[in-house]
Design a protein around this motif. Structure first.
Motif, PDB file in Angstrom:
ATOM      1  N   ALA A  84     -21.514  37.749  74.518  1.00 35.54           N
ATOM      2  CA  ALA A  84     -22.405  37.840  75.679  1.00 35.54           C
ATOM      3  C   ALA A  84     -21.747  38.745  76.709  1.00 35.54           C
ATOM      4  O   ALA A  84     -20.623  39.241  76.504  1.00 35.54           O
ATOM      5  CB  ALA A  84     -22.688  36.451  76.253  1.00 35.54           C
ATOM      6  N   LEU A  85     -22.450  38.952  77.803  1.00 29.99           N
ATOM      7  CA  LEU A  85     -21.923  39.813  78.870  1.00 29.99           C
ATOM      8  C   LEU A  85     -22.175  39.135  80.209  1.00 29.99           C
ATOM      9  O   LEU A  85     -23.292  38.699  80.507  1.00 29.99           O
ATOM     10  CB  LEU A  85     -22.614  41.182  78.838  1.00 29.99           C
ATOM     11  N   LEU A  86     -21.110  39.017  81.000  1.00 31.44           N
ATOM     12  CA  LEU A  86     -21.256  38.421  82.329  1.00 31.44           C
ATOM     13  C   LEU A  86     -22.152  39.286  83.213  1.00 31.44           C
ATOM     14  O   LEU A  86     -22.141  40.521  83.108  1.00 31.44           O
ATOM     15  CB  LEU A  86     -19.887  38.290  83.001  1.00 31.44           C
ATOM     16  N   PRO A  87     -22.918  38.667  84.087  1.00 30.95           N
ATOM     17  CA  PRO A  87     -23.688  39.460  85.064  1.00 30.95           C
ATOM     18  C   PRO A  87     -22.751  40.293  85.939  1.00 30.95           C
ATOM     19  O   PRO A  87     -21.585  39.929  86.151  1.00 30.95           O
ATOM     20  CB  PRO A  87     -24.413  38.390  85.901  1.00 30.95           C
ATOM     21  N   GLY A  88     -23.271  41.410  86.434  1.00 30.49           N
ATOM     22  CA  GLY A  88     -22.444  42.337  87.188  1.00 30.49           C
ATOM     23  C   GLY A  88     -21.787  41.718  88.407  1.00 30.49           C
ATOM     24  O   GLY A  88     -20.648  42.078  88.767  1.00 30.49           O
ATOM     25  N   ASP A  89     -22.448  40.763  89.073  1.00 28.08           N
ATOM     26  CA  ASP A  89     -21.860  40.183  90.273  1.00 28.08           C
ATOM     27  C   ASP A  89     -20.727  39.211  89.977  1.00 28.08           C
ATOM     28  O   ASP A  89     -19.967  38.839  90.885  1.00 28.08           O
ATOM     29  CB  ASP A  89     -22.940  39.479  91.098  1.00 28.08           C
ATOM     30  N   LEU A  90     -20.574  38.795  88.700  1.00 27.90           N
ATOM     31  CA  LEU A  90     -19.501  37.869  88.339  1.00 27.90           C
ATOM     32  C   LEU A  90     -18.262  38.587  87.806  1.00 27.90           C
ATOM     33  O   LEU A  90     -17.171  38.007  87.807  1.00 27.90           O
ATOM     34  CB  LEU A  90     -19.993  36.867  87.286  1.00 27.90           C
ATOM     35  N   VAL A  91     -18.434  39.830  87.356  1.00 23.65           N
ATOM     36  CA  VAL A  91     -17.291  40.562  86.792  1.00 23.65           C
ATOM     37  C   VAL A  91     -16.160  40.725  87.811  1.00 23.65           C
ATOM     38  O   VAL A  91     -14.980  40.526  87.484  1.00 23.65           O
ATOM     39  CB  VAL A  91     -17.743  41.935  86.251  1.00 23.65           C
ATOM     40  N   PRO A  92     -16.433  41.089  89.098  1.00 29.50           N
ATOM     41  CA  PRO A  92     -15.323  41.193  90.063  1.00 29.50           C
ATOM     42  C   PRO A  92     -14.549  39.892  90.238  1.00 29.50           C
ATOM     43  O   PRO A  92     -13.349  39.925  90.530  1.00 29.50           O
ATOM     44  CB  PRO A  92     -16.037  41.598  91.365  1.00 29.50           C
ATOM     45  N   LEU A  93     -15.215  38.739  90.068  1.00 24.15           N
ATOM     46  CA  LEU A  93     -14.513  37.468  90.193  1.00 24.15           C
ATOM     47  C   LEU A  93     -13.476  37.315  89.085  1.00 24.15           C
ATOM     48  O   LEU A  93     -12.373  36.792  89.316  1.00 24.15           O
ATOM     49  CB  LEU A  93     -15.512  36.302  90.133  1.00 24.15           C
ATOM     50  N   VAL A  94     -13.818  37.770  87.880  1.00 26.96           N
ATOM     51  CA  VAL A  94     -12.872  37.727  86.768  1.00 26.96           C
ATOM     52  C   VAL A  94     -11.747  38.723  86.995  1.00 26.96           C
ATOM     53  O   VAL A  94     -10.573  38.436  86.747  1.00 26.96           O
ATOM     54  CB  VAL A  94     -13.607  38.003  85.435  1.00 26.96           C
ATOM     55  N   GLN A  95     -12.084  39.907  87.463  1.00 27.41           N
ATOM     56  CA  GLN A  95     -11.070  40.944  87.680  1.00 27.41           C
ATOM     57  C   GLN A  95     -10.100  40.559  88.791  1.00 27.41           C
ATOM     58  O   GLN A  95      -8.956  41.017  88.808  1.00 27.41           O
ATOM     59  CB  GLN A  95     -11.759  42.272  88.016  1.00 27.41           C
ATOM     60  N   ALA A  96     -10.528  39.697  89.713  1.00 28.69           N
ATOM     61  CA  ALA A  96      -9.678  39.312  90.842  1.00 28.69           C
ATOM     62  C   ALA A  96      -8.691  38.204  90.484  1.00 28.69           C
ATOM     63  O   ALA A  96      -7.805  37.896  91.296  1.00 28.69           O
ATOM     64  CB  ALA A  96     -10.553  38.857  92.011  1.00 28.69           C
ATOM     65  N   LEU A  97      -8.806  37.631  89.309  1.00 27.73           N
ATOM     66  CA  LEU A  97      -7.880  36.574  88.914  1.00 27.73           C
ATOM     67  C   LEU A  97      -6.483  37.132  88.669  1.00 27.73           C
ATOM     68  O   LEU A  97      -6.336  38.330  88.360  1.00 27.73           O
ATOM     69  CB  LEU A  97      -8.394  35.878  87.645  1.00 27.73           C
ATOM     70  N   PRO A  98      -5.431  36.322  88.799  1.00 28.44           N
ATOM     71  CA  PRO A  98      -4.066  36.820  88.592  1.00 28.44           C
ATOM     72  C   PRO A  98      -3.880  37.424  87.194  1.00 28.44           C
ATOM     73  O   PRO A  98      -4.579  37.070  86.233  1.00 28.44           O
ATOM     74  CB  PRO A  98      -3.208  35.563  88.758  1.00 28.44           C
ATOM     75  N   ALA A  99      -2.930  38.346  87.091  1.00 26.58           N
ATOM     76  CA  ALA A  99      -2.676  39.025  85.820  1.00 26.58           C
ATOM     77  C   ALA A  99      -1.836  38.184  84.871  1.00 26.58           C
ATOM     78  O   ALA A  99      -1.656  38.556  83.702  1.00 26.58           O
ATOM     79  CB  ALA A  99      -1.993  40.370  86.062  1.00 26.58           C
TER      80      ALA A  99
END
Length: 222
Positions: A72-87
């Motif tokens: 599946a693919l996350l909606p565009g507004d949720l992707v930044p939330l994933v990218q902002a998580l710690p590395a």
């Protein structure tokens, strides 16, 4: 003035009557606790006895794992939330992401701890009778969900072991174990009450103790 005459025979009969009354009372209580605990334990004992056999012969009953994969693919507004998580490290998913996974894919990722890496977020979803996981790609929010099932025998075996079954099943096992203790202890006292008329009672109890003890001492080696 009346003198009370002591009658040894009457006193002895009265003592025997009181003893019979006490015995009848305790037998009634023991039978009540015994049958109630046996009723509570019945289904659980069948489950644990049956899975004891399947676990003991797990090599002969091993099932082929079935794997199902979804993307599946996350909606565009949720992707930044994933990218902002710690590395790196571990932690919960953002609530909005967890809610979307649960609502759209039926994945209960919310209460679980995720593993963070530079490329993806990984959530282990272990369950009885199989395994599962979901990963979220940081770059574009693509979702990969994999579920492995090993059949109902593996599921029941994991219930026996309490593997990945959650707190509710753990509470059930505690309650079931307590009911089994009541069942066994009341049964032991009932054996003691009736042992006088059944000479084989204590030899059979002794055999039940000696058999596993001797097997453990003679045939189980570290």
């Amino acid at each position: 003035m009346l003198l009370r005459v002591h009658d040894p025979a009457a006193a002895a009969e009265d003592a025997r009557r009181r003893a019979r009354t006490r015995r009848a009372f305790w037998l009634k209580q023991l039978y009540a606790w015994h049958w109630v605990s046996s009723a509570l334990c019945l289904v659980g004992m069948l489950l644990f006895a049956g899975t004891g056999l399947t676990l003991n012969h797990a090599a002969q009953l091993e099932a082929r794992a079935k794997v199902a994969t979804r993307e599946a693919l996350l909606p565009g507004d949720l992707v930044p939330l994933v990218q902002a998580l710690p590395a790196r490290g571990r932690g919960p998913l953002p609530p909005a992401v967890a809610d979307w996974l649960n609502r759209q894919l039926g994945i209960p990722a919310g209460p679980r701890e995720a593993e963070f890496s530079a490329d993806e977020i990984y959530v282990a979803l272990p369950r009885p009778g199989g395994d599962a996981w979901v990963s979220l790609a940081r770059r574009d929010g693509s979702v990969l969900h994999e579920v492995t099932g090993r059949g109902w025998i593996a599921y029941l075996n994991d219930l026996h072991k309490g593997r990945h079954t959650g707190p509710a099943w753990s509470w059930f096992i505690d309650g079931f174990a307590a009911a089994c203790l009541v069942f066994c202890l009341t049964g032991l006292v009932l054996l003691w009450f009736h042992a006088g008329r059944r000479p084989a009672t204590w030899p059979m109890v002794g055999l039940g103790l000696a058999a596993p003890l001797l097997i453990a001492l003679l045939f189980i080696h570290a």
